[in-house]
Write an enzyme that holds these catalytic residues in place. Structure first.
Site, PDB file in Angstrom:
ATOM      1  N   HIS A 183       0.788  -1.209   0.080  1.00 47.51           N
ATOM      2  CA  HIS A 183       0.068   0.049   0.166  1.00 47.51           C
ATOM      3  C   HIS A 183       1.035   1.303  -0.063  1.00 47.51           C
ATOM      4  CE1 HIS A 183      -2.742  -3.067   1.079  1.00 47.51           C
ATOM      5  NE2 HIS A 183      -3.984  -2.389   0.909  1.00 47.51           N
ATOM      6  N   LYS A 199     -14.329   4.806   5.443  1.00 48.30           N
ATOM      7  CA  LYS A 199     -14.502   5.765   4.340  1.00 48.30           C
ATOM      8  C   LYS A 199     -16.102   6.002   3.947  1.00 48.30           C
ATOM      9  CE  LYS A 199     -13.014   5.217   0.074  1.00 48.30           C
ATOM     10  NZ  LYS A 199     -14.144   5.677  -0.892  1.00 48.30           N
TER      11      LYS A 199
END
Length: 864
Positions: free
Chosen positions: A135, A526
């Site tokens: 990531h 999110k």
């Protein structure tokens, strides 16, 4: 600030200042100092932020970039000094008794609260599986990381108290390295590819992990066996298993291909075989026991005779060099065989790590039979632990792909017509998995993670694609990844459907009814906001734990946590103790992403401390006492938490569903420019669409961090707390929940940490760039509400009041981060104005922006 830390910071800062004078004259250092004093004065209320911004705006772009570089390098050096101080502190705490958070402390606590039988049961099932991922959250170039490591080594030497001559030379070299760091480009000039990411992660293995693993096992064995460790067969079993997505995770990353996956496992194997070869050779050279004092066992003599038959010249040479030392001869022969395995010399190579283990155990047993117990269970045991942990593959490579692609691929395969490039790539990946298994064993690569799993059919599709390969099919454990709020709720239903899939049932029987499920922290946060996502994940853990108990399944929950608080990050040991009762059960698997890899595994002592803290928490979280306390608290305060979660979610969704929110967010943050940092191989979005849905969680968090709002770590929590407390008038039950329930305590403490790294005055300037005052006012009002109520519930007068060391570090850093934020605002404001037509000026502004992004990330020690 502790005096040793102050001394190191001043030394490194002074050397950087001298380097600035050498590079740009006294005027450059004066400008840096002028801004430093101004931001400190603004923090003290002695000047206004407008005056500081005017100072920044008055410089040429070239000077602004030089000042930004100075502050960025300063943060790299300060971070290094703080790491050194942390290591000093760890040593000072190690006074002989169990250190809080250590394996020894956990063993002592469990022994004191329960029978030894319970301890043995927990130890027997203990597993910690850190999974390294690519990531893109490590903003530093590898060249910068290695330069910092050289400075670190020199600082260690200086702090060891060298003589006057040695000190002078060490200081000269330190100045040289700091000058080199200053002159090194701080951001990448080219895009990383997946194999760059593999090689970057290998540095942590080469420099730290391979050495630390046996030290951790020894620590556990000492806790279990006291002074007996190293003189008897160990009671500690190798419980660490490293995994990797680097070169295997192709979800939304077209650059990760089947060939990349094959290359990735070969790079891993190269590194671990080199490490095992060196370790075998070192132990062999050191093991100089003579046959007169330590005779070889019949089994070892037979093994040497077989080796002589297979390789007479080699064994004769070893016998000449080490006469009368059969144990040494055989270990050096083993080292030669590991080397042959690496270069694929079939006549000499080991077929598998099990064969190497058998040879090492032959040596160990021979030493033990000869009465040399300390030799048998000392360095030889540590080598055995390394082979058991890493095999010949180092880390278990895991594949990840999006569920939608499998459904389309299966339709094409079943249709029998021409196959798309995507389908061919999926099938070739499965063939590569089968090849890896033939080369290194099934353990090396058998997990296939399906992101955005919505139904059991998503799992069945992968098994069907594998079956289409016939005899060339790999052995697969297909793992569902539940990421959205709705998917988390459906998880037990999906698992129920998985039990109807023949391939799943077969694997359950083959593995002793083991099953793995992955939970996504980033996308749920999110979508729902931090408070509601935390509660939804807890509910899912509870539900899956109950489901597993009902079906007699040995469940491992795989936590897809990021490094930042907005993506499920925070102190790992506290997070484990806050898990739903019964969900840990001695097993913990978690992603270690980007910047977290080097933060946690970049230095041997810090890596050991991290692994011990996680191990300690896993052991404690698996005990009845800890689970009962958490279960009772959850039952008592869950109605309260549900109300908080609903109100928090409503507040969060109201903000991100506001008309034009996505474009406003892009204007007030460096969201689109972050991709130019080239800190990872994968795109920031899964698709070409520009909405929030396809924006990955990392750039979402990274961009908010840069604005000093840190919104993903706290937004909505204030509204949730207000809803159950009458806007703060009745806090009694909330305070009780904070004291009694680990989950709620961790939720508030993480939000408090996120708020402490925010800055309202700076944030307000970023938000104003969007020219949407109603959205800016909503964010700032929620910030004020959350800050006020978090302080009220925790009983703190200021943020991080109960974490003195962290609080002081944040307070000292904040003015310097302000300096970089104001430099970034200058560039961002100009770029957002639309008035920049000169290409050279635009290039300077973009360079300043990206350099400041790098610096703020270093200052806050967070990206995404």
């Amino acid at each position: 600030m502790p005096e040793p830390l102050r001394r190191d910071v001043r030394l490194l800062g002074a050397m950087l200042g001298d380097g600035l004078v050498e590079y740009g004259g006294r005027e450059l250092l004066d400008d840096v100092e002028r801004l430093r004093r101004a931001v400190i004065a603004a923090r003290r209320g002695e000047t206004g932020i407008e005056e500081v911004a005017a100072l920044v705006d008055g410089w040429t772009l070239e000077r602004a970039e030089q000042v930004a570089r100075a502050f960025t390098v300063y943060f790299h050096l300060t971070n290094l000094a703080e790491e050194h101080h942390r290591i000093r502190t760890l040593r000072e705490r190690d006074t002989g008794g169990p250190v809080p958070g250590s394996v020894a402390a956990a063993v002592e606590e469990i022994r004191a609260s329960s029978a030894d039988g319970r301890l043995a049961e927990v130890i027997e099932g203990l597993e910690f599986r850190p999974v390294f991922t690519a990531h893109p959250t490590e903003a530093r170039r590898r060249a910068v990381v290695t330069a910092i490591q050289r400075i670190s080594d020199l600082l260690t030497g200086l702090n060891a108290g060298p003589g006057a001559g040695e000190r002078e030379e060490a200081e000269r070299r330190l100045r040289e390295e700091i000058d080199l760091l200053w002159r090194t480009a701080l951001r990448r000039g080219t895009q990383m590819d997946p194999l760059d990411e593999v090689r970057t992660a290998m540095a942590a293995f080469d420099e730290t992990i391979f050495r630390v693993v046996p030290e951790v096992y020894r620590s556990l064995d000492r806790a279990l066996d006291g002074d007996g460790t190293g003189t008897r067969p160990p009671k500690a079993r190798p419980y660490l298993r490293f995994g990797s997505w680097i070169g295997g995770d192709r979800d939304g990353n077209p650059y990760v291909t089947a060939q990349v996956t094959r290359d990735a496992v070969m790079i891993q194997s190269e590194h671990v075989l080199r490490a095992l070869e060196a370790a075998c050779a070192r132990v062999g050279r050191e093991l100089t026991v003579h046959e007169a004092t330590t005779p070889a066992s019949p089994a070892l003599r037979d093994a040497l005779a077989a080796a002589r038959t297979a390789q007479p010249a080699r064994i004769d040479e070893m016998t000449k060099r080490s006469p009368g030392e059969p144990h040494r001869q055989f270990l050096l022969y083993a080292a030669a065989r590991v080397a042959a395995t690496r270069v694929r010399d079939a006549d000499l190579a080991y077929a598998s790590p099990d064969d190497l283990l058998a040879d090492l155990r032959t040596v160990q047993d021979s030493l033990a039979e000869a009465g040399a117990a300390r030799q048998a269970y000392g360095r030889v045991q540590q080598l055995i632990w390394q082979v058991e942990t890493f095999g010949f593959h180092l880390a278990e490579l895991e594949i990840r792909q999006h569920s939608e692609l499998h459904a389309k691929a299966l339709a094409e395969v079943d249709g029998g017509g021409e196959q798309s490039e995507t389908t061919q790539e999926i099938l070739e990946t499965l063939r590569v998995v089968a090849w890896i298994q033939r080369r290194f064993g099934v353990r090396a690569c058998h997990r296939y993670i399906v992101s955005f799993t919505r139904s059991a059919e998503d799992i069945a599709n992968v098994h069907a694609l594998a079956a289409s390969l016939g005899d060339g099919a790999p052995v697969l454990d297909v793992i569902p990844l539940f990421e959205t709020g709705e998917d988390l709720e459906r998880a037990p239903h999906v698992l129920e459907g998985m039990l109807e899939i023949p391939a799943v049932r077969r694997r359950l029987e083959e593995t002793g009814r083991r099953l793995e499920v992955m939970l996504g922290y980033s996308d749920s946060a999110k979508q729902l906001g931090p408070a509601s996502a935390t509660l939804r994940l807890y509910d899912t853990q509870e539900a899956l734990t109950a489901w597993a108990a009902h079906h007699d399944v040995r469940l491992t929950l795989f936590h897809g946590r990021g490094g930042s608080l907005g993506r499920g990050g925070g102190p790992a040991n506290r997070a484990i103790l806050a898990q739903a009762p019964g969900s840990v059960a001695g097993r913990f698997k978690v992603t270690e992403q980007g910047e977290v890899i080097f933060a946690r595994y970049g230095h041997p002592q810090i890596a050991r401390r991290h692994v011990e803290q996680v191990t300690s928490a896993v052991l404690l979280a698996s005990t009845g006492a800890v689970q009962d306390r958490a279960r009772d608290a959850a039952a008592r305060f869950r109605p309260l938490a549900d109300k908080i979660g609903e109100a928090a979610k409503a507040s969060f969704r109201a903000l991100i569903e506001s008309e034009g929110f996505a474009s406003w967010f892009a204007r007030v943050s460096p969201l689109e420019e972050i991709a130019e940092l080239r800190i990872g191989s994968r795109p920031a979005r899964r698709k070409a669409a520009r909405g929030l849905e396809d924006l990955r969680a990392i750039p979402w968090v990274f961009a908010w961090t840069q604005t000093r709002v840190n919104l993903p770590g706290w937004y909505g929590l204030g509204s949730g707390l207000a809803a159950v407390s009458g806007d703060g008038r009745d806090l009694a039950e909330l305070r009780e929940a904070y004291e009694a329930w680990p989950l709620f305590n961790t939720l508030l403490d993480n939000a408090e940490m996120s708020l402490a790294k925010s800055d309202r005055a700076i944030a307000e300037r970023y938000l104003a760039l969007g020219e949407r005052p109603e959205l800016s006012e909503a964010v700032l009002a929620e910030y004020d509400r959350t800050r006020s109520l978090v302080l009220a519930v925790t009983g703190h007068d200021r943020l991080l009041e109960n974490r003195r060391v962290l609080s002081r570090a944040v307070e000292l850093r904040n003015p310097y981060v302000d300096a970089l934020s104001l430099l970034q605002l200058r560039a961002l404001s100009a770029l957002r104005s639309g008035d920049v037509t000169d290409e050279a000026e635009r290039a300077h502004l973009e360079a300043l922006l990206l350099l400041s992004v790098n610096g703020v990330a270093a200052g806050l020690q967070n990206t995404g």
